[in-house]
Design an enzyme around this catalytic site. Structure first.
Site, PDB file in Angstrom:
ATOM      1  N   ARG A 198      38.422  47.447  47.937  1.00  5.33           N
ATOM      2  CA  ARG A 198      38.419  48.921  47.554  1.00  5.33           C
ATOM      3  C   ARG A 198      37.883  49.664  48.754  1.00  5.33           C
ATOM      4  O   ARG A 198      38.572  50.728  48.927  1.00  5.33           O
ATOM      5  CB  ARG A 198      37.456  48.817  46.552  1.00  5.33           C
ATOM      6  CG  ARG A 198      37.349  50.396  46.097  1.00  5.33           C
ATOM      7  CD  ARG A 198      36.309  50.683  44.903  1.00  5.33           C
ATOM      8  NE  ARG A 198      35.021  50.529  45.289  1.00  5.33           N
ATOM      9  CZ  ARG A 198      34.056  50.817  44.510  1.00  5.33           C
ATOM     10  NH1 ARG A 198      34.442  51.378  43.128  1.00  5.33           N
ATOM     11  NH2 ARG A 198      32.855  50.538  44.668  1.00  5.33           N
ATOM     12  N   ASP A 222      29.162  48.697  42.478  1.00  2.00           N
ATOM     13  CA  ASP A 222      29.447  48.268  41.403  1.00  2.00           C
ATOM     14  C   ASP A 222      28.590  47.014  40.916  1.00  2.00           C
ATOM     15  O   ASP A 222      28.376  46.710  40.056  1.00  2.00           O
ATOM     16  CB  ASP A 222      30.927  47.815  41.149  1.00  2.00           C
ATOM     17  CG  ASP A 222      31.812  49.042  41.035  1.00  2.00           C
ATOM     18  OD1 ASP A 222      31.282  50.173  41.132  1.00  2.00           O
ATOM     19  OD2 ASP A 222      32.927  48.929  40.629  1.00  2.00           O
ATOM     20  N   ARG A 268      43.733  47.871  49.462  1.00  4.11           N
ATOM     21  CA  ARG A 268      44.436  48.021  48.030  1.00  4.11           C
ATOM     22  C   ARG A 268      45.466  48.931  48.241  1.00  4.11           C
ATOM     23  O   ARG A 268      46.685  48.603  47.535  1.00  4.11           O
ATOM     24  CB  ARG A 268      43.434  48.217  46.841  1.00  4.11           C
ATOM     25  CG  ARG A 268      42.808  49.791  47.102  1.00  4.11           C
ATOM     26  CD  ARG A 268      41.901  50.107  46.079  1.00  4.11           C
ATOM     27  NE  ARG A 268      41.281  51.258  46.084  1.00  4.11           N
ATOM     28  CZ  ARG A 268      40.681  52.044  45.352  1.00  4.11           C
ATOM     29  NH1 ARG A 268      40.749  51.723  43.944  1.00  4.11           N
ATOM     30  NH2 ARG A 268      39.686  52.983  45.604  1.00  4.11           N
ATOM     31  N   PHE A 321      38.285  39.836  37.118  1.00  2.00           N
ATOM     32  CA  PHE A 321      39.014  39.789  36.042  1.00  2.00           C
ATOM     33  C   PHE A 321      40.190  38.920  36.065  1.00  2.00           C
ATOM     34  O   PHE A 321      40.635  38.194  34.954  1.00  2.00           O
ATOM     35  CB  PHE A 321      39.073  41.284  35.501  1.00  2.00           C
ATOM     36  CG  PHE A 321      38.065  42.018  35.517  1.00  2.00           C
ATOM     37  CD1 PHE A 321      36.770  41.545  35.276  1.00  2.00           C
ATOM     38  CD2 PHE A 321      38.114  43.542  35.578  1.00  2.00           C
ATOM     39  CE1 PHE A 321      35.720  42.415  35.199  1.00  2.00           C
ATOM     40  CE2 PHE A 321      37.097  44.394  35.488  1.00  2.00           C
ATOM     41  CZ  PHE A 321      35.806  43.796  35.256  1.00  2.00           C
ATOM     42  N   HIS A 370      39.215  44.873  44.802  1.00  2.00           N
ATOM     43  CA  HIS A 370      37.646  45.045  44.571  1.00  2.00           C
ATOM     44  C   HIS A 370      37.175  43.419  44.701  1.00  2.00           C
ATOM     45  O   HIS A 370      36.205  43.135  43.872  1.00  2.00           O
ATOM     46  CB  HIS A 370      37.465  45.439  43.259  1.00  2.00           C
ATOM     47  CG  HIS A 370      37.885  46.815  43.014  1.00  2.00           C
ATOM     48  ND1 HIS A 370      39.321  47.313  43.337  1.00  2.00           N
ATOM     49  CD2 HIS A 370      37.371  48.016  42.402  1.00  2.00           C
ATOM     50  CE1 HIS A 370      39.652  48.484  43.011  1.00  2.00           C
ATOM     51  NE2 HIS A 370      38.158  48.972  42.582  1.00  2.00           N
ATOM     52  N   GLU A 386      43.634  40.910  29.906  1.00  2.00           N
ATOM     53  CA  GLU A 386      44.111  39.976  31.101  1.00  2.00           C
ATOM     54  C   GLU A 386      44.858  38.697  30.706  1.00  2.00           C
ATOM     55  O   GLU A 386      45.850  38.312  31.553  1.00  2.00           O
ATOM     56  CB  GLU A 386      42.970  39.809  31.942  1.00  2.00           C
ATOM     57  CG  GLU A 386      42.301  41.119  32.571  1.00  2.00           C
ATOM     58  CD  GLU A 386      41.423  41.636  31.826  1.00  2.00           C
ATOM     59  OE1 GLU A 386      41.163  41.414  30.575  1.00  2.00           O
ATOM     60  OE2 GLU A 386      40.619  42.865  32.370  1.00  2.00           O
TER      61      GLU A 386
END
Length: 316
Positions: free
Chosen positions: A170, A120, A13, A86, A112, A61
């Site tokens: 990530r 997560d 990233r 997302f 991610h 979004e």
């Protein structure tokens, strides 16, 4: 065999952040947008240098996608950034109707992605995103392998005429490609030449495949490693040339079995060069909480598991 050296672990990233800034410096039409994730997407440097070209959309979004499509129609080159979960599944209708159907020049930057998101857990570890984006007409799907290649792929995406899905992650991973090597959307890269079997791979699994190939070289097994950094459009010539040389192949990806790189390669080979093909992927399941390394091992995506799968396939 060409040896690749880890020059220091970096998160991909951050490679996107570097590439975005360079793309913005090269072309004043580049605009950056995010859904309340500027830091996570490493857009800080771009926002600081070009505050008038950075738009914080908040946790909205769908609205971000629509606004980006409008900016693209007005002649801008918008990059929209969020977590992979997302910016694909949550806004699929907007991507279909406002980006893909209209072929607006929007660049979807997804961080991610995959199980290497780690702790997560399953709700954020999208393993279906490549399938979703491959299914959209006119959408290029790009999965670079390290920091350097992500930076170059971002610059290439800004120059590409049409929508692009750019997937990165990530965790800090080995950074091993040439930082000056130009990136071309639609091209695959033979990183290690071999004669016994080909491993087609993308993203974080490229380094794992190279490590597996190095181990197997000492065992007398010659492995060709092809970095399929663009999953769509597929570099048919490079893929076909490799399997015609080795006669068998493995596809390794940090994605579920359905709709990813494996299906893309299988479709091509079924039509043009029937070849023994084995798959390494996340199967038909969600992710779970754990460290990136532990999850890669659990799902059979690390160098050790890839090497074992190569041994089994070569013997057959």
């Amino acid at each position: 065999m060409k040896k690749y050296t880890d020059t220091g672990k970096k998160d991909t990233r951050s490679g996107f952040g570097v590439g975005l800034l360079k793309a913005g410096q090269a072309d004043s039409r580049v605009v950056a947008m995010t859904a309340d994730l500027k830091g996570s997407l490493k857009m800080d440097a771009f926002a600081e240098e070009f505050p008038e070209r950075f738009i914080q959309c908040g946790i909205a979004e769908a609205n971000m996608v629509g606004a980006a499509a409008g900016l693209a129609i007005a002649g801008k080159i918008p990059f929209i950034g969020s977590f992979a979960e997302f910016v694909t599944g949550r806004v699929y209708d907007q991507l279909r109707q406002e980006v893909s159907y209209g072929r607006t020049n929007v660049k979807i930057a997804s961080s991610h992605a995959g199980i290497t998101l780690g702790e997560d857990g399953a709700t954020h570890q999208t393993m279906e995103d490549i399938a979703l984006m491959r299914a959209l007409p006119e959408m290029a799907v790009v999965v670079p392998c390290d920091f350097n290649q992500t930076a170059q792929a971002t610059i290439a995406a800004a120059r590409y005429d049409g929508p692009v899905y750019l997937r990165f992650g990530r965790p800090s991973v080995p950074n091993f490609t040439d930082p000056e090597a130009p990136f071309e959307i639609g091209k695959s890269y033979v990183l290690n030449e071999g004669s016994d079997i080909t491993v087609f791979c993308c993203g974080h699994l490229v380094w794992e495949a190279l490590q597996a190939a190095e181990v197997l070289e000492a065992e007398g097994i010659s492995v060709e490693v092809v970095n399929v950094a663009t999953v769509k459009p597929l570099d048919e010539a490079t893929i076909l040339a490799s399997v015609r040389k080795t006669g068998k192949a493995i596809v390794a990806e940090e994605h579920n079995a359905a709709g990813g790189l494996g299906e893309a390669v299988a479709t091509l080979l079924a039509e043009k060069e029937p070849t023994r093909l084995v798959f390494i992927n996340g199967g038909d399941r969600f992710g779970q909480t754990g460290t990136p390394a532990a999850l890669m091992a659990l799902y059979g995506l690390d160098a050790e598991h890839i090497a074992q799968k190569i041994r089994e396939t070569v013997k057959k």
